[in-house]
Enzyme design. Structure first.
Site, PDB file in Angstrom:
ATOM      1  N   SER A 182       1.430   3.918   1.564  1.00  0.00           N
ATOM      2  CA  SER A 182       2.012   4.487   2.786  1.00  0.00           C
ATOM      3  C   SER A 182       2.912   3.526   3.548  1.00  0.00           C
ATOM      4  CB  SER A 182       0.892   4.960   3.718  1.00  0.00           C
ATOM      5  OG  SER A 182       0.081   3.865   4.102  1.00  0.00           O
ATOM      6  N   LYS A 183       3.050   2.289   3.087  1.00  0.00           N
ATOM      7  CA  LYS A 183       3.895   1.314   3.781  1.00  0.00           C
ATOM      8  C   LYS A 183       5.374   1.652   3.576  1.00  0.00           C
ATOM      9  CE  LYS A 183       0.259  -1.117   4.925  1.00  0.00           C
ATOM     10  NZ  LYS A 183      -0.310  -1.016   6.286  1.00  0.00           N
ATOM     11  N   PRO A 184       6.256   1.030   4.369  1.00  0.00           N
ATOM     12  CA  PRO A 184       7.691   1.324   4.201  1.00  0.00           C
ATOM     13  C   PRO A 184       8.164   1.165   2.756  1.00  0.00           C
ATOM     14  CG  PRO A 184       7.361   0.151   6.248  1.00  0.00           C
ATOM     15  CD  PRO A 184       6.022   0.193   5.564  1.00  0.00           C
ATOM     16  N   PHE A 221       0.865  -1.187   0.000  1.00  0.00           N
ATOM     17  CA  PHE A 221       0.000   0.000   0.000  1.00  0.00           C
ATOM     18  C   PHE A 221       0.899   1.234   0.000  1.00  0.00           C
ATOM     19  CE2 PHE A 221      -2.742   3.114   2.205  1.00  0.00           C
ATOM     20  CZ  PHE A 221      -3.922   2.983   1.473  1.00  0.00           C
TER      21      PHE A 221
END
Length: 365
Positions: free
Chosen positions: A185-187, A183
């Site tokens: 916004s994930k790292p 997704f």
């Protein structure tokens, strides 16, 4: 000063040439579904995580579903997991007709408390699904030992912990199957939905690859029931462009997270990094009293915040049928009432971080 909670635009500007080139390569060859970038990405991800197999899938939620389907989890089975997580973790267990069996969390790490797991095992238990919350892995040495004793599979919900490690092994390689999310916004994030499953088990890898394409092992031949869980070629291309600089971003996240903790440890409860762990701070999460007032003060100061997660799964209406009301999992409930996440991304400069810290200190004064 404009402070972003997560600054994806800064990352894009930093990697623009590589991202654009990768996207245009897909537009040029036109293989939008299961194009060559998917297999290229899978090889790169497997190498990074340190496993034999990476299976690119449509999203992190579907990754959990595919993992459980590959393990043969069916209606009536039980899967032990955390109540302090995003709904997807429990949702996918329930969607397969299995029962999510919640176990309370460790108050320091917010992850599944291994000391409570064994008591939750019944003859119907088929798997344990720890969540590596906020960017730090659960205690897999302890959990795997319990699972081995009882003949259970372990699935890591590593949607927030890609890039983190435990005793030198990376998230995704710590259990029977590791799952993650890409997704945005994930790292490591793409520009839509994406995810992956990781395993060293050849048979499980084969099954997961079949499940993600409607249970197909060759065209129009379906040995198992599957689903449409493919990773888009364009998203694989974006991830390939981002992957070479990802280790630097992981290092930056660790540095920024540690700096936050140094500057805030005397006014708030800050994250604790467990022995042998690294933390990728998918969220930088503190605990405060009077959270709403603190958030309002920070908003006034131009500092965005978020709460992950204000209502534990056992208190969600969707799981009311389990009959576990308030007080069932007191540690999770206490955390849910107090946690608050601050802006966190690899491009957060010290001036912005200092402004955030000053606003937090002022709000808590």
């Amino acid at each position: 000063m404009s402070i972003q909670f997560i600054d994806l635009k800064a990352q894009y500007q930093h990697l623009k040439a590589d991202i654009d080139a990768r996207i245009h390569a897909v537009l040029d060859h036109g293989q939008y579904i299961m194009g060559p970038e998917v297999a290229e990405l899978e090889a790169a991800l497997a190498s990074y995580v340190g496993v034999k197999h990476a299976v690119g899938v449509s999203d992190g939620t579907t990754a959990l579903q595919i993992a459980m389907m590959a393990l043969g989890i069916v209606p009536g089975d039980e899967v032990i997991t955390s109540p302090f997580t995003f709904i997807a973790t429990g949702e996918m267990i329930a969607l397969l007709g299995a029962k999510p069996v919640f176990v309370d969390i460790d108050p320091t790490s917010y992850n599944l408390d291994p000391a409570l797991v064994e008591a939750a095992i019944t003859p119907r238990t088929r798997a344990i699904m720890p969540v590596s919350l906020y960017g730090q892995c659960a205690d897999f040495a302890a959990i795997n030992a319990i699972a081995e004793k009882h003949g259970l599979a372990v699935i890591e919900d590593g949607a927030q912990s890609f890039g983190a490690s435990q005793r030198g092994r990376r998230s995704g390689s710590l259990s029977t199957i590791g799952c993650t999310s890409f997704f945005p916004s994930k790292p490591l994030g793409c520009y839509g939905d994406g995810g992956a499953c990781f395993t060293d088990d050849d048979a499980l890898a084969k099954k997961m690859r079949e499940i993600r394409v409607h249970g197909q092992d060759r065209r129009y031949h379906h040995p198992v029931i599957g689903l449409n869980g493919r990773l888009d070629t364009l998203q694989a291309a974006v991830l390939l462009a981002k992957l070479p600089s990802f280790p630097d971003e992981v290092e930056a996240r660790a540095r920024i997270g540690a700096r936050y903790s140094r500057l805030l440890q005397d006014v708030a409860r800050v994250p604790v990094v467990g022995e042998g762990n690294t933390h990728v701070y998918a969220q930088y999460t503190i605990e405060v009293a009077n959270r709403e007032a603190v958030q309002a003060s920070l908003k006034e100061a131009g500092v965005p915040t978020a709460v992950h997660y204000p209502i534990p799964l056992h208190l969600q209406p969707a799981f009311a049928g389990l009959g576990q009301g308030a007080g069932s999992f007191p540690v999770a409930e206490a955390a849910a009432a107090r946690v608050m996440s601050l802006p966190m991304h690899p491009f957060l400069d010290e001036a912005s971080q200092d402004a955030i810290v000053a606003a937090v200190r002022q709000a808590l004064a």
